[in-house]
Structure formats: C-alpha cells, structure tokens
Design an enzyme around this catalytic site. Sequence first.
Site, PDB file in Angstrom:
ATOM      1  N   GLN A  16      -9.750  -4.518   6.840  1.00 47.79           N
ATOM      2  CA  GLN A  16      -8.976  -4.162   8.030  1.00 47.79           C
ATOM      3  C   GLN A  16      -9.591  -2.968   8.763  1.00 47.79           C
ATOM      4  O   GLN A  16      -8.895  -2.255   9.496  1.00 47.79           O
ATOM      5  CB  GLN A  16      -7.526  -3.876   7.640  1.00 47.79           C
TER       6      GLN A  16
ATOM      7  N   ARG B 254      -0.896 -10.877   9.992  1.00 47.96           N
ATOM      8  CA  ARG B 254       0.366 -10.335  10.521  1.00 47.96           C
ATOM      9  C   ARG B 254       1.503 -11.337  10.337  1.00 47.96           C
ATOM     10  O   ARG B 254       2.667 -10.981  10.428  1.00 47.96           O
ATOM     11  CB  ARG B 254       0.254 -10.019  12.022  1.00 47.96           C
TER      12      ARG B 254
ATOM     13  N   LYS C 162       0.829  -1.212   0.000  1.00 47.25           N
ATOM     14  CA  LYS C 162       0.000   0.000   0.000  1.00 47.25           C
ATOM     15  C   LYS C 162       0.865   1.265   0.000  1.00 47.25           C
ATOM     16  O   LYS C 162       0.626   2.199  -0.785  1.00 47.25           O
ATOM     17  CB  LYS C 162      -0.914  -0.015   1.226  1.00 47.25           C
ATOM     18  N   THR C 163       1.865   1.290   0.874  1.00 51.97           N
ATOM     19  CA  THR C 163       2.726   2.466   0.966  1.00 51.97           C
ATOM     20  C   THR C 163       3.482   2.689  -0.339  1.00 51.97           C
ATOM     21  O   THR C 163       3.635   3.824  -0.800  1.00 51.97           O
ATOM     22  CB  THR C 163       3.722   2.309   2.135  1.00 51.97           C
TER      23      THR C 163
ATOM     24  N   ASP D 152      -4.509   8.140   2.891  1.00 54.23           N
ATOM     25  CA  ASP D 152      -4.066   6.815   3.324  1.00 54.23           C
ATOM     26  C   ASP D 152      -5.042   6.256   4.357  1.00 54.23           C
ATOM     27  O   ASP D 152      -5.708   7.013   5.060  1.00 54.23           O
ATOM     28  CB  ASP D 152      -2.663   6.947   3.938  1.00 54.23           C
ATOM     29  N   GLU D 153      -5.123   4.926   4.468  1.00 55.32           N
ATOM     30  CA  GLU D 153      -5.942   4.236   5.483  1.00 55.32           C
ATOM     31  C   GLU D 153      -7.380   4.775   5.516  1.00 55.32           C
ATOM     32  O   GLU D 153      -7.928   5.086   6.574  1.00 55.32           O
ATOM     33  CB  GLU D 153      -5.302   4.379   6.875  1.00 55.32           C
TER      34      GLU D 153
END
Length: 673
Positions: free
Chosen positions: A271, A626, A49-50, A240-241
């Site tokens: 998420q 994770r 994503k980043t 973002d997010e």
Amino acid sequence: MARDYQLQQPQKKGTSGIDYEAALNKEQFAAVTSPPGAALVIAGAGSGKTRTLTYRVAFLLDQGVSPKDILLLTFTNKASKEMLERVKELVPQDLSTLWGGTFHSIGNRILRRHADEIGYTRSFSILDRDDQKSLMNTVVGALDIDTQGKRFPKADVLASMFSMMRNTGETLEEVIEVRYPYFEEWGVEIAQVEQAYAKKKHEVNSMDFDDLLILTLELLKKNEELRELYQKRFRYVLVDEFQDTNYIQSELVDLLVGKHQSLMVVGDDAQSIYSWRGADMDNILGFPDRFKDAQVFKIETNYRSVPEILNLSNSAIQANTRQFHKTLRSSREAGSAPPALVPLEDPTAQAQFIAQRILELRDEGVELEEMAVLYRAHHQSLEIQMELTNRGVPFQVTSGLRFFEQAHIKDVAAFIRLVVNRKDEVSFKRLALMLPGIGAKGAAKLWLAWQKTGWGELADPPKKFSDKLLEFAVPKKAKQSWEDLSYVLDELVLESGFPAPAGMIFSILEGLYDEVLQANFENYDNRRADVEQLMSYAETFDDIEEFLAQLSLMGGVEGEPTGKKEEIDPEQVTLSSIHQAKGLEYKVVFVVWLTDGMFPNGRIIEANDEAMMEEERRLFYVAITRAKDELYLTYPQMNPRSYTGDVIQRPSRFLDDCPQEMMEEWRVGGGGW
C-alpha cells in the site's frame, strides 16, 4: 566503564487482566508479545493493523514499562488519538507522559524545549500554508526578480518545490529537472528564493511544517548530549504506516532509536502509493538490512473482505517484484458473488451503469454511504457526477471540489463567458486577477476602462478584442500576459460567430492558460488533464450558450458549492480518488476507467519506468481491497471524445494479472448507446 542500572517500576505485570492470546489471532499475538528489539510488522489490508499497535502498547505497559519510555509516531492526529484512547480502555492508567502523535507534532514538542540551540526562541511561530505563501511573496518581491518575459512560479508552487527537495534529500536542481522541467530557465532565481526564504524564516522566528522535522533532525545530529537524552528516554519506539515515511522521517526514527534499537514499525509495502509526495518505499523494504537482527512478522488474516475479493487482490499484486510476498486470507465465509468485470460502450454508458446499479443496491438495502466510486484521477469522475446529479443521487466528492466548481475550470469558463457576455464583470475581473502584477484594485480599474469602450453594449461581439484591450494601461509585470490574453479572446470569435466550445477551450489552453496552470498550481498535470476532460465534454455541444448554461447548472452560482442538501444529507455515495480512499472501507466499491492510459496513468506507460508502474499496481491493489462485499471493475471500450484522438480503449494491463475465473463478466445492453 559505566554500568547500566535500570529502575524497576512499582507496577505489577499483567495488571490490565488482558488475555492477549484470546484477544488476538496467532499472527497478531506473535507481533504484540515479541521481545524488545527491532521488529517489522507487515500488516496486510484489513488485517487489524491498529489493533496490533494498540495491543503492543498495552502489552508493554503490562510488562511494567513506564508510559514515559514509549514514543508512538503516527501520520495523522486522528490515528494517534484513536490509538491512545483504545490503550486507555485496555490499560486504565495515566498516559500523560507517553509521547504519541504525528512526526510533526513530536518535532514541535522537542523544538519548543530546545529551539534556542539552533538560533530560534522557544516561542517561534508555525507557518500554515497561507502564512508560508505570504512570506514567500515578500521574499520574491524583495529579490526584485524580472518576470516580464515568462511567468515565475507562484508561492504555492515554490513551497511544493522546496518541500519536495527537503523531504527527499534531492537537490533543488534535481527536483526542478524531474518534476518541474518547465521552470528550468528560472533555476538560478528559484535557488535565490529558497535561500532568502530560509533566511527570512529565521529572521522572523518562524518555522514551516517541514522545519518541524528538518530542524529537529539538525538539532539532534549536532547536539550529542541532547540526542542521548532522548534516546535514553524513548526506550520503545513504535511507528505506524512506515511505508509512507520519507527520507527525513526515516533518519529521525533511526536517530531517536539509537543503540537500543527497540523499534517496532508497522506498515504494508503493498500500500505504498505516495512517492509523488516524497514517501520512500525503500524505508520499509530495506528495514531488515538496516536492522540486522530484526524480526519480521506478517499479519495476513483479513477481517474486511469476502474471500472472492481477497483472492483477486492477491493475484493483482503478484506481478510486482519489489515486495514482501504475502497471501491475505479472509476470516469471512466464501459464497459471495465474484467481483464483476463490466466493459461498457463509452464513458456515458459507464456512468449510467454505475448510477443505475447504485440505485438498485440502495433498493436492496445497501445504504448510500456504504458505496464508493474510486478513480485514478479526479477528472475521471466528470460523467459520473453528471449522471448522479441528473438522477438525484446525493454524493460527496472527497478527492476535491466537484468537477465544475474547481478554480481552473471556472477560469476557462470565464474566457468564454466574457466573449459571449461582454457585460460580465465577474468573468472580466477573474481573467485580470489571474495575471501577474494585477490585484483587486488593478482589476477594478481595468473593468472601468473596459466599460468606457462601450463594447459591452454591442449587439454582436467585436472581431478583435485586442484593438481596445492593448490600449489599456497595465503593470509592466503583466504586459506580456495581457497581450496574450487579448489575442486569445480574439481567437474565440469568428466572422460567422463563435467557434465550437471544444475549439474555444483548445485556444484558451494553448494560447495562455497552460502557462497559468504551470505557474499557479502545484498539481499542474492533474489540472491540465481536467481542462482536457472539459474539452472532451464540450465536444457534445455545438451551441456555446447551451454549453455555458450546463456549466452553470453543474457548477452552481459563481464560487458557491452546489447541492446544499447533499452537503448535509447523511446518506451520500462517496466519489474519491484512490489515494484519498486509502485506509477506508465500503460494502460496495466501483473502480472505474480501467483502461491503459487512464489507469495505469498514460505518462507512466510512456516513461517505461518499472518502479513507477509497480506503484500504479499497488494503487490498483489498494482500490480493490477497499471493498467488503461487492466489487465492480468497469471500463469504457470507446472514448469518442478523447483529447488525444484515441477512440478504442485497451482494457487496463492490470486486469491481465487477474485470472478470468476469479471475475464474472457482465454484458451490459440497452440504455442510450
């Protein structure tokens, strides 16, 4: 009619020399190089994503877009700094005019320029949490609210109420009814505090963190000229997010984008796990409806986990109906061990298994910092903390303080310590200070009065503490609570000595401390669950002095953290709530307490609310994703010390969504069970 005319930047296209098609996978490339307009990028866990956001900014700059035309909104300063540093590495040019930062930092920048438009000066102060509490206490004191009969919420709790109301668009009455029903009788007074607090902030030219968003929104709504100025400036907005945005943040984004609608939001609906603090998943799910011509990109290639873990995570989330369906595909080769499903006899066996497996993995070459134990609630780490401590395994707790170091656990222990040792000045004063209207000086005076009774010198504990304590002079505000405290202390002593430790904790919780938790702490439910877990732990002790000794050994000297060595040890196992672990990754992950009532949470099962249950399932999904190499799903089959009286534990219903063939069941034997 006005004519639009765009100044062209002298910079040439493609000056960075980046080969975007080679640097990105097909999914990332499609999103990064998409034309201006509204775009929703659903970026699955571990999908880069980043990288996608960073390359999107670089791509815009390569197309001749000026840095000053770009606004990048993030949720943490760390994320913003990391992205901007990566962009500088990709496109080495001056980015000082690019606005990048958290929603709050961007709100602050706008308000510093235009605060006078809404009645503040540009030199306004920003209140941190302590400042906010201090100002709130001043307001409550000035209102002279009569709190003698029942506890009034403390400043921390009031601040949380008002923040939830302002960030969700709910009324104060709705917030109290749903989230703080035990304060409904104070509804009128709480509303008075809210109004007086807002007025007081204005008088002292100060804003809290919520104001940085809300007042920015108010400013842009009321001032059309200013709104158009920022809409023209920020021709490209990136967020973002996006699944974590709340009502106010979404409104602010819509307002800044305006008519040009050149907006790219990146996030993962699977998420979205923060509704309890105001996040609204409808912002991301409803994006295509709000922006009719929006393109939707899905990035489904995962660079983190082995296929065996990803296949399980895809199955685990399928039962949710409200989602953008996607299937994560691993970039890694198959052939790893499947996720382990590990039923254990009881919580002690669960802790023993985790500690032993951690030591084995360390011997196999996995560093401790590459391992994490994840849980739904902090109190579920109790036995694991004890077992790791006993085996000398260093660990860090990122979900809060170590269990026995927490304020509410120390509060409960203070009751018991005082009846066992009537000379315990620290415990006496701790109890006095938890009562309304008693400060440090008041607690010191009460301690002197207690010393004068001579009861601290008695060989045996007095049968009735209230015989002496009720004679003490206490502030009017504390009178009822002081009486309750006195009678609770009476219950902690029997004719034959002391009750069992678990019984003492029950008397403390139900006699007084439940009210203290409600009034003093914003996360009342979690803290009560911690005390109930302490009660369960106490069931293993018959001797009160042995129990207190164990509390001291596990919690350290009064108020001091234990394990100085562990704090500086670079190699530590991570113990964390799943909420705290979002965005992180580990080679090995243990997800524990996978039983109905623990995960999913019992209150959510009782509420029978499908939306809440879907969020719990998303939390399970976040936990699974994770893990990079190995995943262990554990649960105790019995909980003989359960506060609710349940003995047999039903495996979590989320495990029913996971095909058995995707997991390897481990049959654990031996040990101390």
